[in-house]
Design an enzyme around this catalytic site. Structure first.
Site, PDB file in Angstrom:
ATOM      1  N   LYS A  20       0.846  -1.209   0.000  1.00  0.00           N
ATOM      2  CA  LYS A  20       0.000   0.000   0.000  1.00  0.00           C
ATOM      3  C   LYS A  20       0.883   1.263   0.000  1.00  0.00           C
ATOM      4  O   LYS A  20       1.971   1.245  -0.556  1.00  0.00           O
ATOM      5  CB  LYS A  20      -0.964  -0.025   1.187  1.00  0.00           C
ATOM      6  CG  LYS A  20      -1.742  -1.333   1.282  1.00  0.00           C
ATOM      7  CD  LYS A  20      -2.916  -1.261   2.191  1.00  0.00           C
ATOM      8  CE  LYS A  20      -3.520  -2.645   2.343  1.00  0.00           C
ATOM      9  NZ  LYS A  20      -4.805  -2.632   2.989  1.00  0.00           N
ATOM     10  N   HIS A 108      -8.879  -3.321  -6.145  1.00  0.00           N
ATOM     11  CA  HIS A 108      -8.771  -3.425  -4.683  1.00  0.00           C
ATOM     12  C   HIS A 108      -9.874  -2.579  -4.055  1.00  0.00           C
ATOM     13  O   HIS A 108     -10.241  -1.536  -4.574  1.00  0.00           O
ATOM     14  CB  HIS A 108      -7.390  -2.938  -4.237  1.00  0.00           C
ATOM     15  CG  HIS A 108      -7.089  -3.259  -2.805  1.00  0.00           C
ATOM     16  ND1 HIS A 108      -7.596  -2.511  -1.761  1.00  0.00           N
ATOM     17  CD2 HIS A 108      -6.355  -4.250  -2.240  1.00  0.00           C
ATOM     18  CE1 HIS A 108      -7.173  -3.038  -0.612  1.00  0.00           C
ATOM     19  NE2 HIS A 108      -6.430  -4.095  -0.882  1.00  0.00           N
ATOM     20  N   GLU A 110      -9.823  -0.614  -1.708  1.00  0.00           N
ATOM     21  CA  GLU A 110      -9.425   0.771  -1.413  1.00  0.00           C
ATOM     22  C   GLU A 110      -9.474   1.625  -2.679  1.00  0.00           C
ATOM     23  O   GLU A 110      -9.518   2.859  -2.588  1.00  0.00           O
ATOM     24  CB  GLU A 110      -8.040   0.774  -0.743  1.00  0.00           C
ATOM     25  CG  GLU A 110      -8.147   0.274   0.698  1.00  0.00           C
ATOM     26  CD  GLU A 110      -6.888  -0.353   1.267  1.00  0.00           C
ATOM     27  OE1 GLU A 110      -5.802  -0.190   0.690  1.00  0.00           O
ATOM     28  OE2 GLU A 110      -7.017  -1.032   2.310  1.00  0.00           O
ATOM     29  N   GLU A 178     -11.501 -10.740  -1.150  1.00  0.00           N
ATOM     30  CA  GLU A 178     -11.159  -9.933   0.023  1.00  0.00           C
ATOM     31  C   GLU A 178     -12.429  -9.285   0.575  1.00  0.00           C
ATOM     32  O   GLU A 178     -12.881  -8.248   0.052  1.00  0.00           O
ATOM     33  CB  GLU A 178     -10.180  -8.826  -0.365  1.00  0.00           C
ATOM     34  CG  GLU A 178      -8.885  -9.322  -0.949  1.00  0.00           C
ATOM     35  CD  GLU A 178      -7.769  -8.315  -0.744  1.00  0.00           C
ATOM     36  OE1 GLU A 178      -6.806  -8.663  -0.072  1.00  0.00           O
ATOM     37  OE2 GLU A 178      -7.897  -7.181  -1.224  1.00  0.00           O
TER      38      GLU A 178
HETATM   39  C1  PEP Z   1      -5.038  -5.920   1.337  1.00  0.00           C
HETATM   40  O1  PEP Z   1      -4.542  -4.810   1.331  1.00  0.00           O
HETATM   41  O2  PEP Z   1      -5.352  -6.448   0.279  1.00  0.00           O
HETATM   42  C2  PEP Z   1      -5.223  -6.605   2.613  1.00  0.00           C
HETATM   43  C3  PEP Z   1      -5.775  -7.776   2.610  1.00  0.00           C
HETATM   44  O3  PEP Z   1      -4.796  -5.936   3.739  1.00  0.00           O
HETATM   45  P1  PEP Z   1      -4.661  -6.561   5.219  1.00  0.00           P
HETATM   46  O4  PEP Z   1      -3.899  -7.848   5.086  1.00  0.00           O
HETATM   47  O5  PEP Z   1      -3.912  -5.537   5.998  1.00  0.00           O
HETATM   48  O6  PEP Z   1      -6.035  -6.797   5.734  1.00  0.00           O
END
Ligand code: PEP
Length: 254
Positions: A20, A108, A110, A178
């Site tokens: 990130k 993603h 984000e 995710e």
């Molecule tokens: C991600 O950024 O894709 C992620 C899964 O972050 P984290 O492992 O910090 O939850």
């Protein structure tokens, strides 16, 4: 054969670190060196999965230089769909490839939630990534409200349908499930929910396509998550910023 001599018909697992917006050059270089040291010390066949790091764009060249020849792959965290043009602040897939990337994370949460990217934009970016010869890691996942409403599978299915271009799924696509509410929160989906979602995603993808889990994966929960059927690796955020933690997670990919 994969690094542990297993038949390649078995999907080689992937541990992908999403750094990130973290790290200045010294930090990125130290993390890259620490991972390379572990690769060298462990020798052939370890960690038993493919390793990928996705640093911020400013660190791609530094990190790429340090990991060259180590077996660790380099990826971007996002890209524009176009090859070049008047897109201030954006990076093209071709630029990522030119910087040494073989992969790029797309869609993603984000980006979807923080930058308003929808499936159509993600679809275009995947086409751009493929044009540049990159493997696209497509992220999908439901919000907490959608899970509570019982629509998680429907949402993920619609993200897959809307984001993946064309009818066939080429080799250079990886899907990362995710759950939005599990990213960076320390919360993880239950093993039952992860297994059920991965099974649902598998019905929509060819057998050769890897499906990663992401969302607060850490050294403590990695073995149980990565041991689930249809979990072909992990997309790791926070824990990938520590070499020992990321290495432990990668070694859990058995
Ligand atoms: C991600 O950024 O894709 C992620 C899964 O972050 P984290 O492992 O910090 O939850």
């Amino acid at each position: 054969m994969d690094p542990r001599g297993r038949n390649m018909a078995v999907r080689t697992k992937l541990a992908a670190g999403n750094w990130k917006m973290n790290g200045l050059r010294e930090d990125g270089a130290a993390l890259a060196r620490a991972l390379v040291q572990r690769m060298v010390a462990a020798g052939a066949g370890e960690p038993g999965c493919q390793l990928l790091v996705c640093p911020p764009a400013t660190l791609l060249t530094t990190v790429g230089g340090l990991i060259a020849g180590s077996g660790i792959a380099l990826g971007g965290q996002d890209c524009h769909a176009a090859a070049k043009g008047a897109f201030t602040g954006d990076i093209s897939p071709e630029m990522l490839a030119d910087a040494g990337c073989t992969h790029v994370i797309l869609g993603h949460s984000e980006r979807r939630h923080g930058h308003g990217e929808g499936d159509t934009a993600v679809h275009e970016k995947i086409l751009g990534a493929w044009r540049a010869g990159l493997t696209a890691i497509l992220c999908v996942g439901e919000t907490r409200a959608q899970r509570e409403a019982g629509t998680a599978v429907e949402i993920v299915a619609s993200q897959l349908a809307g984001s993946i271009p064309g009818d066939g799924v080429p080799d250079n696509l990886v899907v990362a499930y995710e759950p939005v509410w599990a990213i960076g929160t320390g919360l993880t989906a239950t093993l039952e929910d992860i297994a059920a979602m991965h099974a649902a995603i598998r019905t929509r993808l060819p057998a050769r396509t890897r499906i990663l889990y992401g969302g607060s994966v850490n050294p403590q929960n990695a073995v149980s998550i990565l041991g689930l059927a249809e979990v072909d690796g992990a997309l790791v955020g926070g824990a990938s910023l520590d070499a020992e933690n990321f290495w432990t997670i990668a070694r859990s990919c058995v």
